[in-house]
Design a protein around this motif. Structure first.
Motif, short mmCIF file in Angstrom:
data_model
loop_
_atom_site.label_atom_id
_atom_site.label_comp_id
_atom_site.label_asym_id
_atom_site.label_seq_id
_atom_site.Cartn_x
_atom_site.Cartn_y
_atom_site.Cartn_z
N MET A 103 88.31 64.76 68.26
CA MET A 103 87.01 64.68 67.67
C MET A 103 86.63 63.20 67.58
O MET A 103 87.46 62.34 67.28
CB MET A 103 87.09 65.31 66.29
CG MET A 103 85.77 65.52 65.71
SD MET A 103 86.04 66.11 64.08
CE MET A 103 85.23 67.40 63.83
N SER A 104 85.38 62.96 67.83
CA SER A 104 84.92 61.57 67.84
C SER A 104 84.67 61.12 66.40
O SER A 104 84.44 61.93 65.50
CB SER A 104 83.67 61.45 68.69
OG SER A 104 82.58 61.97 68.00
N PRO A 105 84.70 59.81 66.18
CA PRO A 105 84.49 59.33 64.83
C PRO A 105 83.10 59.72 64.30
O PRO A 105 82.93 59.97 63.11
CB PRO A 105 84.59 57.82 64.94
CG PRO A 105 85.19 57.52 66.25
CD PRO A 105 85.08 58.74 67.08
N ARG A 106 82.17 59.76 65.21
CA ARG A 106 80.83 60.12 64.77
C ARG A 106 80.77 61.57 64.32
O ARG A 106 80.18 61.90 63.29
CB ARG A 106 79.86 59.88 65.91
CG ARG A 106 78.46 60.06 65.48
CD ARG A 106 77.55 59.64 66.57
NE ARG A 106 76.22 59.62 66.03
CZ ARG A 106 75.15 59.52 66.69
NH1 ARG A 106 75.21 59.36 67.98
NH2 ARG A 106 73.99 59.52 66.14
N SER A 107 81.38 62.46 65.05
CA SER A 107 81.37 63.87 64.67
C SER A 107 82.22 64.10 63.43
O SER A 107 81.90 64.94 62.58
CB SER A 107 81.80 64.75 65.82
OG SER A 107 83.06 64.47 66.28
N GLU A 108 83.26 63.31 63.30
CA GLU A 108 84.08 63.41 62.09
C GLU A 108 83.24 62.98 60.88
O GLU A 108 83.27 63.60 59.82
CB GLU A 108 85.31 62.51 62.24
CG GLU A 108 86.29 62.69 61.11
CD GLU A 108 87.52 61.84 61.35
OE1 GLU A 108 87.94 61.24 60.35
OE2 GLU A 108 88.01 61.78 62.47
N CYS A 138 80.01 63.08 60.62
CA CYS A 138 79.00 64.12 60.40
C CYS A 138 79.61 65.32 59.68
O CYS A 138 78.98 65.89 58.78
CB CYS A 138 78.41 64.58 61.74
SG CYS A 138 77.18 63.46 62.38
N CYS A 139 80.84 65.65 60.04
CA CYS A 139 81.48 66.80 59.39
C CYS A 139 81.75 66.49 57.93
O CYS A 139 81.59 67.35 57.06
CB CYS A 139 82.80 67.14 60.10
SG CYS A 139 82.54 68.02 61.63
N ARG A 140 82.17 65.25 57.69
CA ARG A 140 82.42 64.88 56.29
C ARG A 140 81.10 64.92 55.48
O ARG A 140 81.08 65.40 54.36
CB ARG A 140 83.02 63.48 56.22
CG ARG A 140 84.45 63.49 56.58
CD ARG A 140 85.02 62.13 56.33
NE ARG A 140 86.42 62.14 56.73
CZ ARG A 140 87.21 61.13 56.62
NH1 ARG A 140 86.75 59.99 56.15
NH2 ARG A 140 88.45 61.21 57.00
N TRP A 141 80.05 64.39 56.09
CA TRP A 141 78.77 64.42 55.39
C TRP A 141 78.29 65.86 55.19
O TRP A 141 77.77 66.20 54.13
CB TRP A 141 77.71 63.63 56.15
CG TRP A 141 77.74 62.18 55.80
CD1 TRP A 141 78.21 61.17 56.55
CD2 TRP A 141 77.31 61.62 54.58
NE1 TRP A 141 78.10 59.99 55.91
CE2 TRP A 141 77.55 60.23 54.64
CE3 TRP A 141 76.78 62.13 53.40
CZ2 TRP A 141 77.26 59.36 53.61
CZ3 TRP A 141 76.47 61.24 52.39
CH2 TRP A 141 76.71 59.87 52.48
N LEU A 142 78.48 66.68 56.15
CA LEU A 142 78.09 68.09 56.02
C LEU A 142 78.92 68.76 54.94
O LEU A 142 78.41 69.56 54.14
CB LEU A 142 78.23 68.83 57.34
CG LEU A 142 77.16 68.52 58.39
CD1 LEU A 142 77.48 69.24 59.69
CD2 LEU A 142 75.80 68.93 57.90
N GLY A 143 80.19 68.44 54.91
CA GLY A 143 81.06 68.99 53.87
C GLY A 143 80.62 68.52 52.49
O GLY A 143 80.61 69.29 51.51
#
Length: 130
Positions: A1-6, A8-13
């Motif tokens: 997983m790319s840092p950007r998607s990681e 985004c996932c954290r922000w979504l979480g």
């Protein structure tokens, strides 16, 4: 997983966590307000029932006073009629008494004259009254 998607996932979480937390807070707030409204509705229901009872009692009392007023007016009318009849009867009795008094006065005046006249003659002629 790319840092950007990681990221985004954290922000979504995090947003999901905030959404759940806010939903729970709003749920508690709604439950508290609903309880307050229910309590207020119960209190208003009691007040409405009390007001209805008082209204019914007031209407009954008002009807009672209307009946008493009508009865009192009837009694006053009857008593006024009785007093009018009694006053008329007293007026007639007064007139009859005055008429009788005038007749008595006239009779006494006439009798006094009739009694005195022969006595004066006898005194003048020197004849003793017998």
């Amino acid at each position: 997983m790319s840092p950007r998607s990681e990221w985004c996932c954290r922000w979504l979480g995090f947003f999901s966590y905030l959404e759940r937390r806010e939903t729970a807070r709003l749920g508690r707030l709604v439950a508290a307000r609903t309880g307050e409204l229910n309590a207020t509705n119960v209190q208003l229901g009691r007040q409405v029932a009390e007001t209805m009872e008082k209204t019914t009692a007031l209407a009954a009392s008002e009807e009672r006073y209307r009946r008493l007023n009508a009865e009192l007016e009837s009694r006053v009318s009857e008593r006024t009629a009785e007093l009018g009849a009694a006053n008329l009867e007293l007026q007639r009795a007064k007139e009859a008494a005055e008429t009788a008094d005038r007749a008595k006065s006239a009779f006494l005046a006439t009798m006094s004259h009739e009694i005195r006249t022969p006595m004066k003659r006898r005194r003048r002629h020197g004849t003793p009254a017998a």
